[in-house]
Structures are given as structure tokens and as C-alpha cells.
Design a protein around this motif. Structure first.
Motif, mmCIF file in Angstrom:
data_model
loop_
_atom_site.group_PDB
_atom_site.id
_atom_site.type_symbol
_atom_site.label_atom_id
_atom_site.label_comp_id
_atom_site.label_asym_id
_atom_site.label_seq_id
_atom_site.Cartn_x
_atom_site.Cartn_y
_atom_site.Cartn_z
ATOM 1 N N ILE A 186 0.825 -1.208 0.000
ATOM 2 C CA ILE A 186 0.000 0.000 0.000
ATOM 3 C C ILE A 186 0.857 1.254 0.000
ATOM 4 N N ALA A 187 1.951 1.241 0.736
ATOM 5 C CA ALA A 187 2.806 2.422 0.803
ATOM 6 C C ALA A 187 3.327 2.836 -0.582
ATOM 7 N N PRO A 188 3.857 1.919 -1.400
ATOM 8 C CA PRO A 188 4.277 2.317 -2.747
ATOM 9 C C PRO A 188 3.130 2.811 -3.617
ATOM 10 N N ILE A 189 1.930 2.230 -3.451
ATOM 11 C CA ILE A 189 0.783 2.686 -4.222
ATOM 12 C C ILE A 189 0.473 4.145 -3.897
ATOM 13 N N LEU A 190 0.409 4.449 -2.606
ATOM 14 C CA LEU A 190 0.125 5.822 -2.193
ATOM 15 C C LEU A 190 1.258 6.770 -2.579
ATOM 16 N N ALA A 191 2.488 6.292 -2.486
ATOM 17 C CA ALA A 191 3.635 7.129 -2.850
ATOM 18 C C ALA A 191 3.641 7.431 -4.341
#
Length: 209
Positions: free
Chosen positions: A174-179
């Protein structure tokens, strides 16, 4: 100035070794300068992001933004050093926000957020891209259309990659998606008049660099 002197010295060495013309030496010096600036910026961003505990997300935001920027252009500071300082603040900040938000972000909202961000990005890219600079003006209508098409394609690629990551619904994914979403929208922001004004204001604040 040190980096420029070093690039000039290396270009002079290449001219003697490879028997380059004066014009080729100038091109080599400029290319080496860009390489040095990119490496220094990447190193600075990586160190700050590592200290903030958000290196993967920060690098995702950086490469997403840089990927789109390579086609769309955008506002920038008046010197490489100021651009580096701005990037060392904004990119780790995006990475930290994405990393912390990933733990509490509602999973069902991910796909709508990705698609909504893609629509916003496509609308602004279609309307504004490419944004050239005085140093590298785009004078050909054909070239302008080509960069606009490439910019639109870049947004589509970013959105598709985000959607493909959705099956891996854990904080690490999720973190890379949001980033990536934030990095794309930050780059789109730099195309707008408000983005130009904002970055010009930051540039004035960094006038001593």
C-alpha cells in the motif's frame, strides 16, 4: 561550481583521449554535469528518506515523478542546488506520509483514489503538458504533440501499475501505491500556474543557495 569544474576537467580529458571536437567537449561537459547533479540529488534524497524510515516509498515517489516529468516537463528552481534541496524535503515528506498512511488507509478506497488521481492527472496533462523551459524550449508543434501523448501514456502506465499492485493488500504494497499516486500528482501540480508560483516562492526562499 565544484561539480561544474569537475565536469569540465573530465570533458577536457575525454577530448584529449578520444580526440573530440570543441562542440563535443561542451556536450560531454554538460552531460557529465547533469549526471553529477542527478547522483548528488539521489544520494541526498536517499539519506534523508532512510533517516526518516521511508526509503522505499520515497524512491517510489521520486521515480514516478521523474518518469512523468521526463515527458511533461514542469516548473523548477532556478539552480540545480535549489532543486536538490527542494527534492530532499518534498520527496521524503511524500514517502513518510505514504508509509504512515498505509497502516490506516481504508483498503476499499484504494481503487477509487487511484482512478480519481488518474483522471485528475490526465485532465491536467492534456491541458498543460508539455511545460518546457527557456533552456530547452519546444518550438515544433509536432514535438509538442508527441510529448503530450507520451505524458498521457506515462500517466496511464502509472495508474495501471498501481492497479496491478492492488491484489497485494498489505502495508508493504500500500505504501508504494500511495507514494506513486502522490508523486504523480506532485508532478502534475508542477505543471499548473499555482505550482509554478509555489516553486518560484520556494526558489526565492532558497536564494542564498
Amino acid at each position: 561550481m565544484v561539480r561544474y569544474s569537475l565536469s569540465r576537467e573530465l570533458a577536457g580529458y575525454l577530448r584529449k583521449t578520444l580526440e573530440l571536437t570543441e562542440e563535443q567537449e561542451e556536450i560531454a561537459a554538460y552531460s557529465l554535469l547533469l549526471i553529477f547533479q542527478t547522483l548528488i540529488s539521489l544520494l541526498g534524497i536517499s539519506v534523508v528518506a532512510w533517516l526518516a524510515g521511508c526509503l522505499p516509498a520515497a524512491l517510489t515517489a521520486l521515480f514516478t515523478s521523474a518518469f512523468l516529468r521526463s515527458f511533461s516537463g514542469g516548473a523548477h528552481c532556478s539552480s540545480p542546488a535549489r532543486c536538490t534541496v527542494l527534492s530532499m524535503v518534498t520527496v521524503p515528506l511524500i514517502g513518510a506520509l505514504a508509509t504512515n498512511l498505509a497502516e490506516v488507509f481504508p483498503r476499499p478506497l484504494l481503487a477509487p483514489v487511484i482512478l480519481a488521481g488518474g483522471v485528475v492527472a490526465l485532465a491536467n496533462v492534456l491541458r498543460l503538458a508539455p511545460v518546457d523551459s527557456p533552456a530547452k524550449p519546444i518550438t515544433s508543434p509536432q514535438e509538442r504533440r508527441r510529448f503530450r501523448r507520451l505524458s498521457l501514456a506515462a500517466v496511464v502506465v502509472v495508474v495501471i501499475i498501481q492497479l496491478l499492485l492492488l491484489p497485494f493488500l498489505n502495508p508493504e504494497a500500500i505504501a508504494p501505491i500511495l507514494a506513486a499516486e502522490a508523486g504523480m500528482l506532485w508532478q502534475v501540480f508542477s505543471l499548473t500556474r499555482t505550482g509554478h508560483s509555489f516553486i518560484a516562492g520556494i526558489d526565492r526562499l532558497l536564494k542564498f543557495i
